[in-house]
Scaffold this motif. Structure first.
Motif, short mmCIF file in Angstrom:
data_model
loop_
_atom_site.label_atom_id
_atom_site.label_comp_id
_atom_site.label_asym_id
_atom_site.label_seq_id
_atom_site.Cartn_x
_atom_site.Cartn_y
_atom_site.Cartn_z
N ASN A 66 25.29 27.34 -2.35
CA ASN A 66 23.92 26.85 -2.53
C ASN A 66 22.98 28.04 -2.76
OD1 ASN A 66 23.40 28.01 0.01
ND2 ASN A 66 23.76 26.08 1.09
N HIS A 67 21.70 27.78 -2.77
CA HIS A 67 20.70 28.81 -3.03
C HIS A 67 20.60 29.85 -1.91
CE1 HIS A 67 18.76 25.81 -0.60
NE2 HIS A 67 17.77 26.66 -0.34
N LEU A 68 21.18 29.57 -0.75
CA LEU A 68 21.18 30.51 0.37
C LEU A 68 22.44 31.37 0.42
CD1 LEU A 68 19.78 28.09 3.09
CD2 LEU A 68 18.52 29.81 1.76
N GLY A 69 23.38 31.08 -0.49
CA GLY A 69 24.62 31.85 -0.53
C GLY A 69 25.72 31.31 0.36
N THR A 70 25.47 30.18 1.01
CA THR A 70 26.52 29.55 1.82
C THR A 70 27.16 28.43 1.02
OG1 THR A 70 24.92 28.05 2.87
CG2 THR A 70 25.36 30.16 3.99
N VAL A 71 28.25 27.87 1.52
CA VAL A 71 28.97 26.83 0.79
C VAL A 71 28.11 25.57 0.73
CG1 VAL A 71 31.09 25.45 0.67
CG2 VAL A 71 31.18 27.80 1.52
N HIS A 72 28.01 25.01 -0.45
CA HIS A 72 27.21 23.81 -0.68
C HIS A 72 27.77 22.63 0.11
CE1 HIS A 72 25.29 20.48 -2.78
NE2 HIS A 72 24.41 21.36 -3.23
N ALA A 73 26.89 21.83 0.67
CA ALA A 73 27.30 20.66 1.45
C ALA A 73 28.15 19.70 0.63
CB ALA A 73 26.06 19.93 1.98
N GLY A 74 27.85 19.55 -0.65
CA GLY A 74 28.62 18.65 -1.51
C GLY A 74 30.06 19.11 -1.67
N ALA A 75 30.26 20.40 -1.76
CA ALA A 75 31.62 20.94 -1.87
C ALA A 75 32.40 20.70 -0.58
CB ALA A 75 31.58 22.44 -2.19
N MET A 76 31.73 20.86 0.55
CA MET A 76 32.41 20.62 1.83
C MET A 76 32.74 19.15 1.99
SD MET A 76 30.80 23.31 4.56
CE MET A 76 29.10 22.83 4.46
N PHE A 77 31.81 18.26 1.61
CA PHE A 77 32.08 16.83 1.71
C PHE A 77 33.25 16.43 0.83
CE2 PHE A 77 31.72 12.48 0.25
CZ PHE A 77 31.68 11.80 1.46
N LEU A 78 33.29 16.95 -0.39
CA LEU A 78 34.39 16.61 -1.30
C LEU A 78 35.73 17.04 -0.71
CD1 LEU A 78 35.33 15.40 -3.94
CD2 LEU A 78 34.94 17.63 -5.02
N ALA A 79 35.79 18.21 -0.11
CA ALA A 79 37.04 18.66 0.51
C ALA A 79 37.46 17.69 1.61
CB ALA A 79 36.87 20.07 1.08
N ALA A 80 36.51 17.22 2.41
CA ALA A 80 36.81 16.27 3.48
C ALA A 80 37.35 14.95 2.91
CB ALA A 80 35.56 16.01 4.32
N GLU A 81 36.71 14.45 1.87
CA GLU A 81 37.13 13.18 1.28
C GLU A 81 38.51 13.29 0.64
OE1 GLU A 81 37.79 9.69 -0.68
OE2 GLU A 81 37.52 11.49 -1.88
N VAL A 82 38.77 14.39 -0.03
CA VAL A 82 40.08 14.61 -0.65
C VAL A 82 41.16 14.73 0.42
CG1 VAL A 82 41.44 16.24 -2.02
CG2 VAL A 82 39.15 15.58 -2.78
N ALA A 83 40.86 15.41 1.52
CA ALA A 83 41.84 15.55 2.61
C ALA A 83 42.18 14.18 3.19
CB ALA A 83 41.30 16.48 3.69
N CYS A 84 41.19 13.33 3.41
CA CYS A 84 41.47 12.01 3.98
C CYS A 84 42.19 11.11 2.98
CB CYS A 84 40.19 11.37 4.49
SG CYS A 84 39.59 12.15 6.01
N ALA A 85 41.85 11.20 1.71
CA ALA A 85 42.57 10.44 0.69
C ALA A 85 44.03 10.90 0.63
CB ALA A 85 41.90 10.58 -0.67
N GLY A 86 44.25 12.19 0.77
CA GLY A 86 45.62 12.70 0.82
C GLY A 86 46.36 12.20 2.04
N ALA A 87 45.68 12.18 3.18
CA ALA A 87 46.30 11.67 4.40
C ALA A 87 46.70 10.20 4.24
CB ALA A 87 45.34 11.84 5.58
N PHE A 88 45.83 9.42 3.60
CA PHE A 88 46.15 8.02 3.32
C PHE A 88 47.39 7.93 2.43
CE2 PHE A 88 45.83 4.58 0.20
CZ PHE A 88 45.94 3.48 1.04
N SER A 89 47.42 8.72 1.38
CA SER A 89 48.54 8.69 0.43
C SER A 89 49.86 9.02 1.13
CB SER A 89 48.29 9.67 -0.71
OG SER A 89 47.12 9.31 -1.41
#
Length: 172
Positions: A66-89
């Motif tokens: 993000n503009h502060l140089g930390t990881v963007h919240a959207g990128a972190m959320f996407l990682a969480a959603e992909v991990a749970c979708a993988g767990a479901f699979s």
């Protein structure tokens, strides 16, 4: 919508391993890792997959910040959603070909502190619902929860994500 023929063939190959009683989690991981164009565009990768548990990572790249140089919240959320979708699979691997739809309905995110570097999301899904899905034989609808813990490069817990999904299964 992407063509299903290649994906369907891969699902059937992964399911074939169940004839011998073992899941081909690596094949399922590769499918989950490649099937969603947006995930590929962003660069989220599933690095581990097992029954009802998966790990997804977002690499440390300037465009993920993000503009502060930390990881963007959207990128972190996407990682969480992909991990749970993988767990479901991984959890429903032996009935994966009968999954008609698996969609996110609602989520709650708690960002605990600014994150830096690579993000690792560890996702799990509700085992009781998984058992109900695996025991089913007819068409069915299931509500399922997923939980993901987000860690940064220093293995610091930087976020928690609760996800509510709806899954439709076709009869076997």
């Amino acid at each position: 919508m992407p063509p299903k023929s290649k994906f369907s063939a891969e699902i059937l190959q992964a399911q074939a391993a169940f004839a011998g009683g073992a899941a081909d989690y690596e094949r399922i991981r590769l499918m989950v890792d490649s099937v969603v164009p947006f995930n590929n565009h962003v660069g989220v990768r599933v690095t581990e997959l097992a029954h009802a548990r998966a790990v997804a990572e977002v690499a440390d790249r300037p465009e993920m910040r993000n503009h502060l140089g930390t990881v963007h919240a959207g990128a972190m959320f996407l990682a969480a959603e992909v991990a749970c979708a993988g767990a479901f699979s991984g959890a429903v691997a032996r009935r994966f070909a009968q999954v008609q739809s698996f969609v996110l309905r609602e989520s709650k995110v708690s960002f605990l502190r600014p994150a830096s570097g690579r993000i690792r999301a560890i996702g799990t899904v509700d085992e009781a619902v998984v058992e109900s899905i695996l025991a089913g034989t007819g068409d069915s609808r299931h509500e399922m929860t997923g939980k993901a813990l987000l860690h940064d490069d220093q293995d610091t817990l930087v976020g928690k994500v609760d996800l509510d999904y709806v899954c439709w299964m076709k009869g076997a």
